[in-house]
Design a protein around this motif. Structure first.
Motif, PDB file in Angstrom:
ATOM      1  N   ILE A 250       0.853  -1.189   0.000  1.00 13.79           N
ATOM      2  CA  ILE A 250       0.000   0.000   0.000  1.00 13.79           C
ATOM      3  C   ILE A 250       0.890   1.241   0.000  1.00 13.79           C
ATOM      4  O   ILE A 250       1.765   1.382   0.855  1.00 13.79           O
ATOM      5  CB  ILE A 250      -0.912   0.015   1.244  1.00 13.79           C
ATOM      6  N   VAL A 251       0.666   2.133  -0.965  1.00  8.09           N
ATOM      7  CA  VAL A 251       1.393   3.395  -1.016  1.00  8.09           C
ATOM      8  C   VAL A 251       0.454   4.490  -0.534  1.00  8.09           C
ATOM      9  O   VAL A 251      -0.636   4.676  -1.074  1.00  8.09           O
ATOM     10  CB  VAL A 251       1.883   3.706  -2.447  1.00  8.09           C
ATOM     11  N   THR A 252       0.868   5.234   0.504  1.00  5.71           N
ATOM     12  CA  THR A 252       0.002   6.246   1.105  1.00  5.71           C
ATOM     13  C   THR A 252       0.281   7.627   0.525  1.00  5.71           C
ATOM     14  O   THR A 252       1.313   7.868  -0.111  1.00  5.71           O
ATOM     15  CB  THR A 252       0.213   6.295   2.633  1.00  5.71           C
ATOM     16  N   ASN A 253      -0.639   8.539   0.775  1.00  4.38           N
ATOM     17  CA  ASN A 253      -0.476   9.920   0.323  1.00  4.38           C
ATOM     18  C   ASN A 253       0.766  10.563   0.911  1.00  4.38           C
ATOM     19  O   ASN A 253       1.337  11.491   0.330  1.00  4.38           O
ATOM     20  CB  ASN A 253      -1.704  10.759   0.714  1.00  4.38           C
ATOM     21  N   GLU A 254       1.159  10.115   2.101  1.00  2.00           N
ATOM     22  CA  GLU A 254       2.322  10.689   2.772  1.00  2.00           C
ATOM     23  C   GLU A 254       3.642  10.166   2.216  1.00  2.00           C
ATOM     24  O   GLU A 254       4.717  10.575   2.674  1.00  2.00           O
ATOM     25  CB  GLU A 254       2.249  10.396   4.277  1.00  2.00           C
ATOM     26  N   GLY A 255       3.578   9.248   1.244  1.00  2.00           N
ATOM     27  CA  GLY A 255       4.787   8.693   0.655  1.00  2.00           C
ATOM     28  C   GLY A 255       5.355   7.510   1.416  1.00  2.00           C
ATOM     29  O   GLY A 255       6.431   7.013   1.082  1.00  2.00           O
ATOM     30  N   VAL A 256       4.643   7.040   2.438  1.00  2.00           N
ATOM     31  CA  VAL A 256       5.065   5.862   3.191  1.00  2.00           C
ATOM     32  C   VAL A 256       4.386   4.631   2.592  1.00  2.00           C
ATOM     33  O   VAL A 256       3.159   4.598   2.467  1.00  2.00           O
ATOM     34  CB  VAL A 256       4.689   5.991   4.684  1.00  2.00           C
ATOM     35  N   SER A 257       5.176   3.645   2.201  1.00  5.01           N
ATOM     36  CA  SER A 257       4.623   2.401   1.669  1.00  5.01           C
ATOM     37  C   SER A 257       4.522   1.365   2.780  1.00  5.01           C
ATOM     38  O   SER A 257       5.361   1.322   3.685  1.00  5.01           O
ATOM     39  CB  SER A 257       5.500   1.853   0.540  1.00  5.01           C
ATOM     40  N   LEU A 258       3.494   0.530   2.707  1.00  8.83           N
ATOM     41  CA  LEU A 258       3.290  -0.535   3.679  1.00  8.83           C
ATOM     42  C   LEU A 258       3.269  -1.871   2.957  1.00  8.83           C
ATOM     43  O   LEU A 258       2.497  -2.057   2.006  1.00  8.83           O
ATOM     44  CB  LEU A 258       1.966  -0.370   4.430  1.00  8.83           C
ATOM     45  N   ASN A 259       4.103  -2.774   3.404  1.00  6.92           N
ATOM     46  CA  ASN A 259       4.072  -4.147   2.919  1.00  6.92           C
ATOM     47  C   ASN A 259       3.383  -4.990   3.985  1.00  6.92           C
ATOM     48  O   ASN A 259       3.869  -5.105   5.112  1.00  6.92           O
ATOM     49  CB  ASN A 259       5.495  -4.653   2.665  1.00  6.92           C
ATOM     50  N   VAL A 260       2.222  -5.552   3.675  1.00  4.97           N
ATOM     51  CA  VAL A 260       1.424  -6.297   4.647  1.00  4.97           C
ATOM     52  C   VAL A 260       1.985  -7.724   4.766  1.00  4.97           C
ATOM     53  O   VAL A 260       1.990  -8.479   3.792  1.00  4.97           O
ATOM     54  CB  VAL A 260      -0.048  -6.342   4.242  1.00  4.97           C
ATOM     55  N   LEU A 261       2.452  -8.064   5.964  1.00  4.17           N
ATOM     56  CA  LEU A 261       3.040  -9.393   6.202  1.00  4.17           C
ATOM     57  C   LEU A 261       2.029 -10.385   6.755  1.00  4.17           C
ATOM     58  O   LEU A 261       2.088 -11.578   6.456  1.00  4.17           O
ATOM     59  CB  LEU A 261       4.213  -9.293   7.181  1.00  4.17           C
ATOM     60  N   ASP A 262       1.118  -9.897   7.587  1.00  5.99           N
ATOM     61  CA  ASP A 262       0.158 -10.802   8.248  1.00  5.99           C
ATOM     62  C   ASP A 262      -1.089 -10.018   8.579  1.00  5.99           C
ATOM     63  O   ASP A 262      -1.048  -8.795   8.763  1.00  5.99           O
ATOM     64  CB  ASP A 262       0.769 -11.385   9.517  1.00  5.99           C
ATOM     65  N   SER A 263      -2.206 -10.721   8.632  1.00  9.35           N
ATOM     66  CA  SER A 263      -3.493 -10.087   8.933  1.00  9.35           C
ATOM     67  C   SER A 263      -4.250 -10.966   9.901  1.00  9.35           C
ATOM     68  O   SER A 263      -4.113 -12.191   9.880  1.00  9.35           O
ATOM     69  CB  SER A 263      -4.312  -9.894   7.649  1.00  9.35           C
ATOM     70  N   TRP A 264      -5.061 -10.337  10.742  1.00 10.21           N
ATOM     71  CA  TRP A 264      -5.806 -11.093  11.738  1.00 10.21           C
ATOM     72  C   TRP A 264      -7.276 -10.701  11.722  1.00 10.21           C
ATOM     73  O   TRP A 264      -7.614  -9.519  11.599  1.00 10.21           O
ATOM     74  CB  TRP A 264      -5.249 -10.825  13.143  1.00 10.21           C
ATOM     75  N   PRO A 265      -8.138 -11.666  11.865  1.00 14.61           N
ATOM     76  CA  PRO A 265      -9.553 -11.358  12.040  1.00 14.61           C
ATOM     77  C   PRO A 265      -9.780 -10.818  13.432  1.00 14.61           C
ATOM     78  O   PRO A 265      -8.854 -10.715  14.243  1.00 14.61           O
ATOM     79  CB  PRO A 265     -10.229 -12.728  11.842  1.00 14.61           C
ATOM     80  N   ALA A 266     -11.024 -10.500  13.729  1.00 13.07           N
ATOM     81  CA  ALA A 266     -11.350  -9.981  15.060  1.00 13.07           C
ATOM     82  C   ALA A 266     -10.977 -10.960  16.149  1.00 13.07           C
ATOM     83  O   ALA A 266     -10.621 -10.554  17.230  1.00 13.07           O
ATOM     84  CB  ALA A 266     -12.831  -9.625  15.132  1.00 13.07           C
TER      85      ALA A 266
END
Length: 266
Positions: A250-266
């Motif tokens: 994910i590339v944000t408006n602030e110029g910081v990119s995020l690489n998602v490594l793991d995700s969790w449900p509730a």
């Protein structure tokens, strides 16, 4: 970049300490055995997380609360308003050094001299360590154990922080503040924000909100620079994740990119 973390703790002591904690906190305190700890939270009437913590049972009538963000003194003051005639004493020992210790079984807790050792599996948290260190932060980010910056206290629901997965929220016990809201979300769904472990392209302060396509879609929690990477836990809107073709980057408006490594449900 290193952030100093001190142990902010409360002690609940007295014949009614367990009943008091059971009525105020979101976890099933009555099931907690002496010498063990569980994740717990204190919610407001709207179900938002005012405090997240390790709740350790030191004796039948004594509990240690180690906050994962926030200050102990204001929380103790607020809890005191609910004591009424209960036989429970709420005290704040004061900030103490917090450091990483050797491997101890997760959910075990014991005392070593004046220090408390909270088992986290391949490491432990030492409340009252000889000196503060933050070597525990990276493994806990990777495990999805959030630490809450001041900016998010009272703003996020338990499901956004994956507190059901951490068994910090119980639905088979009596009422507690916010219980109706979190139970409705649990049984009916509808939550549209969840927690993810991400690597950032550059440092950002914990508590920062990042934007993508003009939306406030990304709330950073704890951020740590280690092993030549910037790792963080982030609460991200589901709509944003679904709208991006490559949701792992994910590339944000602030110029910081995020690489998602793991995700969790509730």
């Amino acid at each position: 970049m290193t952030t100093e973390y001190s142990a902010q703790t409360l002690l609940l002591e007295g014949a009614d300490a367990a009943a008091f904690a059971q009525a105020q906190f979101s976890s099933n305190v009555q099931s907690l055995a002496v010498g063990t700890w569980q994740f717990g939270a204190w919610l407001d009437a709207q179900g938002r997380v005012l405090a997240l913590f390790h709740l350790a049972r030191l004796a039948d009538d004594a509990f240690l609360v180690l906050l994962r963000g926030g200050d102990a003194a204001p929380m103790a003051q607020s809890l005191q308003r609910f004591v009424f005639r209960s036989k429970v004493k709420v005290t704040v020992p004061g900030p103490r050094p917090l450091g990483r210790g050797p491997a101890v079984e997760t959910y075990a807790v014991h005392r070593e001299g004046d220090a408390y050792v909270i088992g986290c599996g391949d490491h432990s948290l030492i409340v009252g360590a000889a000196s503060s260190n933050d070597a525990w932060r990276l493994p806990q980010i990777r495990m999805g154990w959030p630490w809450l910056p001041d900016d998010v206290l009272g703003k996020l629901l338990p499901q956004s922080l994956s507190l059901e997965r951490l068994q910090a929220v119980a639905f088979d016990k009596g009422c507690y503040p916010g219980q109706e809201i979190v139970a409705r979300l649990h049984y009916r769904g509808g939550l549209k924000r969840h927690m993810h472990c991400v690597v950032l392209s550059q440092h950002a302060t914990g508590g920062t909100v990042l934007h993508q396509r003009g939306e406030n879609g990304i709330q950073l929690l704890d951020v740590v620079d280690a092993d030549a990477t910037v790792s963080a836990l982030a609460v991200i809107d589901d709509g944003l994740m679904n709208a991006i073709e490559n949701a792992s980057n994910i590339v944000t408006n602030e110029g910081v990119s995020l690489n998602v490594l793991d995700s969790w449900p509730a």
